[in-house]
Design a protein around this motif. Sequence first.
Motif, PDB file in Angstrom:
ATOM      1  N   ASN A  36      12.592  -5.550   0.174  1.00  0.00           N
ATOM      2  CA  ASN A  36      12.993  -6.581   1.124  1.00  0.00           C
ATOM      3  C   ASN A  36      13.152  -6.044   2.544  1.00  0.00           C
ATOM      4  O   ASN A  36      13.622  -6.772   3.427  1.00  0.00           O
ATOM      5  N   ASN A  37      12.762  -4.813   2.770  1.00  0.00           N
ATOM      6  CA  ASN A  37      12.728  -4.257   4.115  1.00  0.00           C
ATOM      7  C   ASN A  37      11.921  -5.184   5.030  1.00  0.00           C
ATOM      8  O   ASN A  37      10.898  -5.732   4.629  1.00  0.00           O
ATOM      9  N   LYS A  38      12.372  -5.352   6.266  1.00  0.00           N
ATOM     10  CA  LYS A  38      11.747  -6.324   7.165  1.00  0.00           C
ATOM     11  C   LYS A  38      10.287  -6.013   7.466  1.00  0.00           C
ATOM     12  O   LYS A  38       9.462  -6.917   7.600  1.00  0.00           O
ATOM     13  N   VAL A  39       9.959  -4.739   7.583  1.00  0.00           N
ATOM     14  CA  VAL A  39       8.574  -4.366   7.853  1.00  0.00           C
ATOM     15  C   VAL A  39       7.703  -4.652   6.627  1.00  0.00           C
ATOM     16  O   VAL A  39       6.597  -5.199   6.746  1.00  0.00           O
ATOM     17  N   VAL A  40       8.189  -4.297   5.440  1.00  0.00           N
ATOM     18  CA  VAL A  40       7.439  -4.576   4.209  1.00  0.00           C
ATOM     19  C   VAL A  40       7.265  -6.080   4.027  1.00  0.00           C
ATOM     20  O   VAL A  40       6.191  -6.558   3.644  1.00  0.00           O
ATOM     21  N   TYR A  41       8.320  -6.828   4.333  1.00  0.00           N
ATOM     22  CA  TYR A  41       8.265  -8.287   4.236  1.00  0.00           C
ATOM     23  C   TYR A  41       7.200  -8.842   5.181  1.00  0.00           C
ATOM     24  O   TYR A  41       6.430  -9.733   4.817  1.00  0.00           O
TER      25      TYR A  41
ATOM     26  N   ALA B 215     -11.822  -9.871  -5.392  1.00  0.00           N
ATOM     27  CA  ALA B 215     -12.923  -9.557  -4.479  1.00  0.00           C
ATOM     28  C   ALA B 215     -12.765  -8.182  -3.849  1.00  0.00           C
ATOM     29  O   ALA B 215     -13.759  -7.510  -3.548  1.00  0.00           O
ATOM     30  N   SER B 216     -11.529  -7.748  -3.632  1.00  0.00           N
ATOM     31  CA  SER B 216     -11.275  -6.421  -3.080  1.00  0.00           C
ATOM     32  C   SER B 216      -9.828  -6.042  -3.367  1.00  0.00           C
ATOM     33  O   SER B 216      -9.038  -6.862  -3.838  1.00  0.00           O
ATOM     34  N   CYS B 217      -9.499  -4.786  -3.072  1.00  0.00           N
ATOM     35  CA  CYS B 217      -8.176  -4.256  -3.394  1.00  0.00           C
ATOM     36  C   CYS B 217      -7.661  -3.441  -2.206  1.00  0.00           C
ATOM     37  O   CYS B 217      -8.372  -2.566  -1.698  1.00  0.00           O
ATOM     38  N   TRP B 218      -6.430  -3.762  -1.773  1.00  0.00           N
ATOM     39  CA  TRP B 218      -5.833  -3.078  -0.624  1.00  0.00           C
ATOM     40  C   TRP B 218      -4.460  -2.544  -0.985  1.00  0.00           C
ATOM     41  O   TRP B 218      -3.775  -3.089  -1.855  1.00  0.00           O
ATOM     42  N   VAL B 219      -4.058  -1.493  -0.297  1.00  0.00           N
ATOM     43  CA  VAL B 219      -2.704  -0.956  -0.437  1.00  0.00           C
ATOM     44  C   VAL B 219      -2.104  -0.799   0.952  1.00  0.00           C
ATOM     45  O   VAL B 219      -2.797  -0.413   1.908  1.00  0.00           O
ATOM     46  N   GLY B 220      -0.834  -1.153   1.066  1.00  0.00           N
ATOM     47  CA  GLY B 220      -0.137  -0.995   2.337  1.00  0.00           C
ATOM     48  C   GLY B 220       1.237  -0.395   2.102  1.00  0.00           C
ATOM     49  O   GLY B 220       1.837  -0.583   1.044  1.00  0.00           O
ATOM     50  N   GLY B 221       1.734   0.329   3.089  1.00  0.00           N
ATOM     51  CA  GLY B 221       3.052   0.920   2.944  1.00  0.00           C
ATOM     52  C   GLY B 221       3.689   1.202   4.286  1.00  0.00           C
ATOM     53  O   GLY B 221       2.999   1.359   5.300  1.00  0.00           O
ATOM     54  N   PHE B 222       5.007   1.267   4.269  1.00  0.00           N
ATOM     55  CA  PHE B 222       5.784   1.568   5.464  1.00  0.00           C
ATOM     56  C   PHE B 222       6.547   2.868   5.258  1.00  0.00           C
ATOM     57  O   PHE B 222       7.250   3.027   4.260  1.00  0.00           O
ATOM     58  N   SER B 223       6.373   3.824   6.189  1.00  0.00           N
ATOM     59  CA  SER B 223       7.080   5.100   6.176  1.00  0.00           C
ATOM     60  C   SER B 223       6.815   5.852   4.852  1.00  0.00           C
ATOM     61  O   SER B 223       5.667   6.160   4.535  1.00  0.00           O
ATOM     62  N   PHE B 224       7.835   6.145   4.074  1.00  0.00           N
ATOM     63  CA  PHE B 224       7.650   6.789   2.765  1.00  0.00           C
ATOM     64  C   PHE B 224       6.619   6.032   1.930  1.00  0.00           C
ATOM     65  O   PHE B 224       5.779   6.638   1.256  1.00  0.00           O
ATOM     66  N   GLY B 225       6.657   4.711   1.994  1.00  0.00           N
ATOM     67  CA  GLY B 225       5.692   3.901   1.247  1.00  0.00           C
ATOM     68  C   GLY B 225       4.263   4.108   1.718  1.00  0.00           C
ATOM     69  O   GLY B 225       3.318   4.009   0.929  1.00  0.00           O
ATOM     70  N   ALA B 226       4.089   4.418   3.017  1.00  0.00           N
ATOM     71  CA  ALA B 226       2.753   4.711   3.528  1.00  0.00           C
ATOM     72  C   ALA B 226       2.226   6.015   2.928  1.00  0.00           C
ATOM     73  O   ALA B 226       1.035   6.129   2.605  1.00  0.00           O
ATOM     74  N   TRP B 227       3.099   6.993   2.790  1.00  0.00           N
ATOM     75  CA  TRP B 227       2.712   8.274   2.183  1.00  0.00           C
ATOM     76  C   TRP B 227       2.306   8.070   0.721  1.00  0.00           C
ATOM     77  O   TRP B 227       1.272   8.584   0.282  1.00  0.00           O
ATOM     78  N   ILE B 228       3.101   7.298  -0.017  1.00  0.00           N
ATOM     79  CA  ILE B 228       2.754   7.011  -1.409  1.00  0.00           C
ATOM     80  C   ILE B 228       1.448   6.229  -1.471  1.00  0.00           C
ATOM     81  O   ILE B 228       0.569   6.508  -2.300  1.00  0.00           O
ATOM     82  N   GLY B 229       1.289   5.239  -0.583  1.00  0.00           N
ATOM     83  CA  GLY B 229       0.086   4.415  -0.591  1.00  0.00           C
ATOM     84  C   GLY B 229      -1.179   5.218  -0.344  1.00  0.00           C
ATOM     85  O   GLY B 229      -2.212   4.972  -0.978  1.00  0.00           O
ATOM     86  N   MET B 230      -1.115   6.187   0.560  1.00  0.00           N
ATOM     87  CA  MET B 230      -2.300   6.994   0.837  1.00  0.00           C
ATOM     88  C   MET B 230      -2.627   7.922  -0.327  1.00  0.00           C
ATOM     89  O   MET B 230      -3.802   8.224  -0.579  1.00  0.00           O
ATOM     90  N   GLN B 231      -1.619   8.361  -1.059  1.00  0.00           N
ATOM     91  CA  GLN B 231      -1.890   9.147  -2.264  1.00  0.00           C
ATOM     92  C   GLN B 231      -2.549   8.282  -3.339  1.00  0.00           C
ATOM     93  O   GLN B 231      -3.478   8.722  -4.033  1.00  0.00           O
TER      94      GLN B 231
END
Length: 220
Positions: free
Chosen positions: A42-47, A100-116
């Motif tokens: 529920n982080n505002k950026v993730v939201y 049709a396609s698949c995307w991943v997004g993340g903020f801060s720590f979540g961005a690091w996990i998403g890129m892995q």
Amino acid sequence: MPEVIFNGPDGRLEGRYHHGKQPNAPIALLLHPQPQHGGTMNNKVVYAMYHAFVRRGFSTLRFNFRGVGRSQGRFDNGQGELSDAASALDWMQSFNPNAASCWVGGFSFGAWIGMQLLMRRPEIDGFVSVAPPANVYDFTFLAPCPSSGLIVHGTQDDLVPEASVAKLATKLSSQRNITVNYRTIAGANHTFGTKLDELNVTLDDYLAGISLERSLAAAG
């Protein structure tokens, strides 16, 4: 925005899921910041990221990593959280086998996990990384980065110097066959506190451009 509970590697995981209206809608998985610093789905950026993908017609999921909210388990310094993200993607794909396609997004720590996750799942077509902590975590595993995407950072980030993220974006942009779009938001700090509107505009502009590219490709 129905609440969902699905099985993870260390117990049940709690999420919020929006199912796209169009047949074979693309899917997007959004990952939250550092749990030990109060990060939740529920982080505002993730939201904001979640709703940017919803507005573009994606089937979209955000969820709590292990030990956050009603998700079971304990924080695992990134390894377990990466497994959680993989389980969340599996869950999404079970409901959207012909996406049709698949995307991943993340903020801060979540961005690091998403890129892995991006490196481990070849079906991921694109990424959105907001304030990736390039000064804290090692991103050298992106060699090469397999997909195009967007990196967004605030010029006044008080936790992650903008120069470290610009260096990461430049390195990724030099690779062949992908396009990494790096955008900064003037005056934004790490949490984008007073700059969420600008972040929303940046996300909408990028995703609208991706949608236009696909439409032109289909027409051609």
